[in-house]
Design a protein around this motif. Structure first.
Motif, short mmCIF file in Angstrom:
data_model
loop_
_atom_site.label_atom_id
_atom_site.label_comp_id
_atom_site.label_asym_id
_atom_site.label_seq_id
_atom_site.Cartn_x
_atom_site.Cartn_y
_atom_site.Cartn_z
N ALA A 1 0.84 -1.20 0.00
CA ALA A 1 0.00 0.00 0.00
C ALA A 1 0.86 1.23 0.00
N LYS A 2 1.97 1.14 0.83
CA LYS A 2 2.88 2.29 0.86
C LYS A 2 3.49 2.55 -0.52
N GLU A 3 3.90 1.47 -1.15
CA GLU A 3 4.50 1.61 -2.49
C GLU A 3 3.49 2.17 -3.49
N ASN A 4 2.25 1.71 -3.45
CA ASN A 4 1.21 2.20 -4.35
C ASN A 4 0.93 3.66 -4.09
N ALA A 5 0.92 4.00 -2.79
CA ALA A 5 0.65 5.41 -2.45
C ALA A 5 1.77 6.32 -2.97
N ALA B 1 1.39 6.65 -6.67
CA ALA B 1 0.25 7.54 -6.99
C ALA B 1 0.65 8.97 -6.78
N LEU B 2 1.44 9.20 -5.70
CA LEU B 2 1.88 10.58 -5.41
C LEU B 2 2.78 11.11 -6.54
N VAL B 3 3.64 10.22 -7.02
CA VAL B 3 4.54 10.61 -8.13
C VAL B 3 3.72 10.97 -9.34
N ARG B 4 2.74 10.18 -9.68
CA ARG B 4 1.93 10.46 -10.84
C ARG B 4 1.13 11.71 -10.66
N LEU B 5 0.69 11.95 -9.45
CA LEU B 5 -0.09 13.15 -9.19
C LEU B 5 0.76 14.39 -9.39
N ASN B 6 2.00 14.30 -8.90
CA ASN B 6 2.87 15.46 -9.05
C ASN B 6 3.23 15.69 -10.53
#
Length: 343
Positions: free
Chosen positions: A328-332, A335-340
């Motif tokens: 979950a941490k890795e997915n989060a 996701a954060l990288v893609r969001l940025n």
């Protein structure tokens, strides 16, 4: 040997028990009319000392009271060698012998039966008698101590008593002591007989009158003798029963003493039991406490066992949860990288 007391029962002319006590410290004189039983009393002393308790034969049977089947019984208390003894013998029927020695204020059994006869022979320095009554040669020291009526001269002595007499006679009867003995005998004799007895003719006349009177009484007495014998046998049985009851009473006293001792032991045991009960109650409480602790430990051990059984599953679940958390941490993070990047 010094005689102190003699009891005669069912012996020749004696029927009911008769006891004669003698002063052992000085010469004694027994007096009485002709036929009153003086010689019989002396014979009884000789018989109980010299004869075996199981003596038998026709001659021995004559010591019963005439015309009866009563069992003669004689008891004699005498002193020998500074010791006091009592010999009791029953002859002919249920013969017995009992030799006792005085200790303090009571007599204690020394010998019974043949052993008592043998001990008396040792005291008298006499030889063993045959089946019948003991003869003069078998009476030991009694040959010198006793003599028949009308025979004051000392008979020819026999057996071991000769050397005893030779050893003792000079020391006992010579000198001032012998004179003192003769003086004492004279005093006793003078008290018993004044020396002024009735003339012979008067004595014979009196005896004839008494004989005539006795003849008149004889027939009436004869019928009563049989009844007296029955009474005496009944009395003998009652005395025997009384002796048995006394023996039972002594046994009861012994049992009571033992019962008192047992009661004391029971009381002590009861006190110990109370103390033991108190200790048992304390032990029971401690046992229940320990049992409860053991029960709890058992429950805890059971829980521990169950936890040990599911521990692999729990460990796997924890590991899975940790793996899921890492994913979950890795997915989060992704996701954060893609969001940025999108921004």
């Amino acid at each position: 040997m010094i005689l102190h007391e003699i009891t005669v029962e069912n012996f020749r002319g004696y029927r009911a028990p008769v006891t004669v006590k003698l002063d052992g410290g000085s010469p004694a004189v027994v007096r009485g009319r002709n036929g009153s039983g003086k010689s019989t009393l002396l014979e009884a002393a000789v018989r109980v000392l010299a004869d075996r308790h199981d003596v038998g034969g026709k001659e021995a049977a004559r010591i019963r009271p005439r015309g009866t089947t009563l069992a003669p019984r004689i008891a004699l208390v005498f002193e020998h060698g500074g010791e006091v003894y009592r010999i009791t013998k029953q002859f002919l029927d249920s013969p017995s012998a009992r030799l006792e020695k005085c200790s303090g204020n009571k007599f204690e059994l020394l010998d019974e039966g043949k052993a008592a006869d043998q001990r008396l022979r040792e005291i008298l320095r006499s030889d063993a008698a045959g089946r019948g009554l003991a003869g003069t040669e078998e009476t030991g020291i009694l040959q010198a101590l006793c003599c028949p009526q009308g025979g004051l001269a000392l008979p020819g002595l026999t057996g071991k008593v000769l050397e005893d007499i030779r050893a003792m006679l000079g020391a006992q009867l010579a000198g001032p002591r012998g004179a003192a003995f003769e003086t004492e005998v004279a005093k006793k004799y003078s008290k018993a007989w004044s020396g002024k007895g009735p003339r012979k003719s008067e004595a014979i006349h009196g005896l004839r009158a008494e004989l005539a009177k006795a003849s008149e009484e004889a027939e009436r007495c004869r019928a009563g003798l049989a009844q007296v014998e029955r009474y005496e046998k009944t009395a003998a049985k009652e005395r025997s029963r009384h002796a048995g009851l006394l023996a039972e009473l002594r046994n009861v006293d012994i049992d009571l003493i033992k019962a008192d001792e047992d009661a004391g032991r029971v009381t002590a045991l009861h006190a110990k039991r109370q103390l033991a009960d108190s200790r048992r109650k304390l032990a029971d409480a401690e046992y229940r406490r320990i049992a409860d602790v053991i029960r709890r430990i058992g429950i805890a051990n059971e829980s521990k066992r169950k936890l040990a059984e599911i521990r692999p599953e729990l460990t796997a679940a924890v590991d899975a949860a940790r793996a899921g958390l890492e994913a979950a941490k890795e997915n989060a993070a992704a996701a954060l990288v893609r969001l940025n990047a999108a921004a």
